[in-house]
Structures are given as C-alpha cells and as structure tokens.
Design a protein around this motif. Structure first.
Motif, PDB file in Angstrom:
ATOM      1  N   UNK A 153     130.816  55.386  95.179  1.00 37.76           N
ATOM      2  CA  UNK A 153     130.387  56.876  94.986  1.00 37.76           C
ATOM      3  C   UNK A 153     131.207  57.684  94.049  1.00 37.76           C
ATOM      4  N   UNK A 154     132.648  57.325  93.917  1.00 37.64           N
ATOM      5  CA  UNK A 154     133.411  57.919  92.736  1.00 37.64           C
ATOM      6  C   UNK A 154     132.978  57.498  91.546  1.00 37.64           C
ATOM      7  N   UNK A 155     132.847  56.254  91.458  1.00 38.28           N
ATOM      8  CA  UNK A 155     132.519  55.805  90.165  1.00 38.28           C
ATOM      9  C   UNK A 155     131.051  56.142  89.456  1.00 38.28           C
ATOM     10  N   UNK A 156     130.089  56.621  90.378  1.00 40.52           N
ATOM     11  CA  UNK A 156     128.962  56.948  89.954  1.00 40.52           C
ATOM     12  C   UNK A 156     129.159  58.334  89.677  1.00 40.52           C
ATOM     13  N   UNK A 157     129.969  59.095  90.378  1.00 42.33           N
ATOM     14  CA  UNK A 157     130.064  60.452  90.041  1.00 42.33           C
ATOM     15  C   UNK A 157     130.867  60.880  88.898  1.00 42.33           C
TER      16      UNK A 157
END
Length: 177
Positions: free
Chosen positions: A81-85
C-alpha cells in the motif's frame, strides 16, 4: 434451532444497528473524493489498506490476537500500500529546462490528496467492519439480516434527505447562480 426465549429488538437496538450506515456513507464520500484525485488503478489498490486497518483494530480494539503469520501478511500488504501510494507521486511528467514546475507540484499535491482521502475512507470503512463485528458478536443479539436491513434503510434515508440535498445546493461546474 430456535431459542426458547427470543430477545426483543428494542429501539436502542435499531439505533445501534443504524450506526454502520453513517460509517458507510462517510467512507463512500471520502473514497469518491479520493478517486477524483488519483488514477482508478491506484485508488483500487489503496483500498486494500482496509486489511491493514481491520487487522490493527481486531488486535487492539476487539482484543483478538493475530498469529505471527497473519502479521507477516499484514506487513507485506502495508508495504505494498505504501509503494502504491508513493507511486502516485512518480507518474507526473517533468518538463525539461525551465518547464512548468509549479504545475508538476500541483499535480503531485493533487495525487497526494487523493491518496490520503482514499486511505481515510478505507479507514472509516474498517471502523464500520469492526463495529459490525462487535455488535454482531456481543452486546446486541440481532440477526445479521436485521443489521443489513437497517444499514440499507438508514443509508437510503441519509442519502435522500441529507446527501442529495447537500449535493444539490453545493457549488460546482454547471451550476447557475
């Protein structure tokens, strides 16, 4: 198997069963607002953050202990999720030599707002799921069909008498003054 003594559904029960519709409406508004500011593919992947939020609430609010293997999965999802954000910040074109850097910063800022609103909506939706689990497993003994029915009924009332009138009077493109 029917219970010998059926518990009566009181007005307090109905009110407590109406609460998830408020969470649902708020989560939907936040996520739709987020969708206006990020690509749909990023938005959809960010919604996976609900797994992380629910796991945290299950552990610390409901008191259900998660196994280490579950925490490993939650950690992997949180990293994803952090990478996508973060990827939403990378997709903005950079102008060569003296280009419009202000526009690039504005686009990145707009995407950040979308990511934050989507995650906020996902968090509120996770609160809704946690509340529903707590209500269905503990204090109130109401059948699941009643929870779903009350959520639908209250959601319809909220949209009809609150959300739609607010949307009608809100300023925006195409509105005549």
């Amino acid at each position: 198997m029917l219970r010998a003594e059926q518990e009566k559904v009181t007005s307090k029960t109905y009110m407590m069963l109406a609460v998830p519709s408020f969470f649902d409406l708020l989560a939907t508004v936040l996520m739709v607002f987020g969708l206006l500011h990020v690509n749909a593919s990023i938005w959809m992947l960010l919604r996976g953050g609900g797994i992380v939020f629910v796991a945290l609430m299950k552990q610390y609010v409901l008191g259900d202990r998660l196994k280490p293997s579950m925490w490993l999965g939650v950690g992997i999802i949180a990293l994803a999720i952090a990478m996508v954000g973060y990827s939403s910040q990378l997709g903005h074109p950079k102008e060569d030599g003296g280009g419009n850097k202000a526009a690039d910063r504005a686009a990145a800022s707009d995407a950040l707002v979308g990511v934050l609103m989507t995650l906020a909506g996902t968090f509120v939706q996770s609160v809704q799921y946690t509340y529903e689990e707590k209500v269905m497993s503990g204090d109130i003994s109401a059948p699941p069909w009643l929870l779903i029915g009350m959520e639908g009924f209250c959601g319809t009332v909220l949209c009809t008498f609150l959300l739609y009138p607010l949307a009608y009077i809100a300023p925006g493109p195409g509105r005549r003054s």
